[in-house]
Design an enzyme around this catalytic site. Structure first.
Site, PDB file in Angstrom:
ATOM      1  N   GLY A   1       0.846  -1.195   0.000  1.00 43.82           N
ATOM      2  CA  GLY A   1       0.000   0.000   0.000  1.00 43.82           C
ATOM      3  C   GLY A   1       0.884   1.250   0.000  1.00 43.82           C
TER       4      GLY A   1
ATOM      5  N   GLY B   1       2.589   4.646   1.858  1.00 38.09           N
ATOM      6  CA  GLY B   1       2.931   5.293   3.126  1.00 38.09           C
ATOM      7  C   GLY B   1       4.116   4.719   3.864  1.00 38.09           C
TER       8      GLY B   1
ATOM      9  N   GLU C   1      -0.537  -2.681  -6.799  1.00 33.79           N
ATOM     10  CA  GLU C   1      -1.291  -1.592  -7.419  1.00 33.79           C
ATOM     11  C   GLU C   1      -0.310  -0.457  -7.719  1.00 33.79           C
ATOM     12  OE1 GLU C   1      -4.823  -0.931  -5.194  1.00 33.79           O
ATOM     13  OE2 GLU C   1      -4.241   1.137  -4.865  1.00 33.79           O
TER      14      GLU C   1
END
Ligand code: COA
Length: 425
Positions: free
Chosen positions: A215, A217, A238
């Site tokens: 993801g 961060g 992704e």
């Protein structure tokens, strides 16, 4: 018949002329994230006075979302498919809308005319010798928006990396605007001590030869810091950022054991610094595909040993995960989280990991709670969740009863909140 060069030249216009194609009431889809066509969006806002009720659709924006400002209330209305720092206030104060949807399904909303696209504003790399342009750092839903729109306007930017994977031909675009601006950079996150501990726990769950989805961060970057000793990792994700480049250069990421796309990084968008964008330029080992491929359960679920690493805002003692709302406030969105949690579940040897610091608001609240905050929602269901990780350890919930889940989750809550949580069960 005209050559592609003649076709291209014939479609090159100034931004003002290109944007004249937008009419009141149109739905306009903007290219995503670092691929947003900055000059075209600025021109659209400049033409606000002649427009009413234009719907502006996109996910992440790295720019100011000027069209959401109160003075443009009559001219534009933003329909957010993801909520980020620059659209959050408008969504939560009612000046913009939010439409819940999995990232993998967005191309279909456009293709199947569930959200018919009038105009797509996108950004592309310059055409190659065959007249094909790459979507650069953002293929995701941008490709389908361009190919579904009644009218597509593309910025042609020599600073957009020419990435391999899905592409578009000059014949498929209605107007080109030549620009020359840098791709926006996301500064590298600073990694706190807590995030480092989380990163170390997650790294302990990653075997050699695993393929990773990361993801956005500090936590994904913290994980990457602890993977230096692993071998032959792969990336099917992704998005990815600079940390992945570093591990590739160290020889840790080889993508050799990715069973469906061996030797390739598979991604749908990229966000990072210029170092990442330089790495992506003309790099045949990076396969940039539309999000209905990368995030598709029938594709990602076939990747063996897929480890999906995502974050959350709150998890309740039954294992329900909220990753997008703080109480009734839409803070973020589902994005690709559920796509990849489910894909990791389907994957042979796969693991789905949800990781977050045990507390929020400077340690004043527990993010492991008995009941999710009133007004919030479940992003990842308790049926889908496997590993929950905080700085205090790993709770393995798969195949565990509600009683066992509560015990494991209290065990990784911050010690200051464990007694209260126990008393609530
Ligand atoms: N109640 C109140 N505030 C909370 C909170 C809670 N339960 N949980 C977190 N916060 C606060 C934090 O304190 C922090 O505030 P601060 O910056 O003032 O300290 C802020 O909310 C953000 O928390 P943080 O943990 O830093 O969030 P993040 O930037 O790491 O993002 C998600 C976490 C869950 C929002 C993000 O991962 C996300 O959007 N996920 C959904 C989409 C997704 O998973 N996509 C995956 C594919 S890319």
């Amino acid at each position: 018949m005209a050559t592609w060069q003649e076709t291209f030249r014939g479609k090159c216009v100034g931004a003002a002329q290109a944007l004249a194609a937008v009419r009141s009431g149109d739905r306009v889809v903007l290219g995503h994230a670092a691929g947003e066509p900055k000059v075209l969006v600025e021109e659209l806002v400049r033409q606000a006075d002649r427009l009413t009720g234009v719907e502006i659709v996109h996910m992440v924006s790295l720019y100011a979302c000027e069209y959401t400002k109160p003075q443009y209330r009559q001219n534009f209305r933003h329909n957010a498919l993801f909520v980020g720092p620059t659209s959050r206030e408008a969504v939560n104060s009612g000046r913009a809308d939010y439409t819940p949807c999995y990232f993998s399904e967005i191309p279909r909303l456009f293709r199947d005319n569930i959200l018919p696209v009038d105009v797509a504003l996108i950004q592309l790399s310059p055409p190659d010798s065959h007249g094909f342009m790459s979507f650069g750092v953002s293929v995701d839903y941008t490709q389908q928006a361009a190919q579904s729109a009644k009218f597509t306007i593309a910025e042609i930017n020599p600073q957009m990396p020419r990435t391999h994977g899905n592409c578009i031909h000059v014949s498929e675009v209605d107007a080109f605007v030549e620009v020359d601006h840098p791709i926006p950079e996301i500064p590298l996150p600073t990694i706190s001590e807590v995030e480092e501990k989380i990163g170390a726990h997650i790294a302990s769950l990653i075997p050699d030869r695993a393929t990773l989805q990361l993801g956005i961060g500090a936590i994904p970057d913290a994980v990457l810091k602890f993977l230096g000793g692993k071998q032959d990792l792969g990336i099917h994700t992704e998005m990815f950022s600079d940390g992945v480049v570093e591990l590739f250069e160290q020889g840790v990421i080889t993508n050799r054991y990715n069973n469906i796309n061996p030797g390739k990084f598979t991604a749908t968008f990229l966000m990072g610094t210029q170092r990442l964008y330089d790495f992506a330029h003309d790099n045949p080992s990076i396969d940039m595909r539309s999000v209905d491929y990368t995030n598709n359960l029938l594709v990602a679920g076939r990747v063996e040993n897929l480890v999906a690493i995502n974050s959350a805002l709150e998890v309740d003692l039954r294992g329900q995960v909220c990753s997008e709302m703080i109480g009734p406030r839409q803070f973020s969105a589902v994005g690709g989280q559920v796509d990849f949690v489910r894909a990791a579940s389907a994957s042979n040897g796969g693991k789905a990991i949800i990781a977050f610091p045990s507390t929020g608001k400077n340690g004043t609240i527990s993010r492991i709670v008995n009941v999710l905050s009133e007004g919030s929602c479940v992003t990842t269901s308790r049926n889908d969740v496997h590993y929950v990780v905080t700085e205090f350890g790993i709770a393995d919930l798969r195949g565990k009863s509600l009683r066992q889940r509560a015990e494991s989750l209290i065990g990784i809550a911050h010690p200051d909140f464990r007694n209260t949580l126990r008393s609530q069960t």
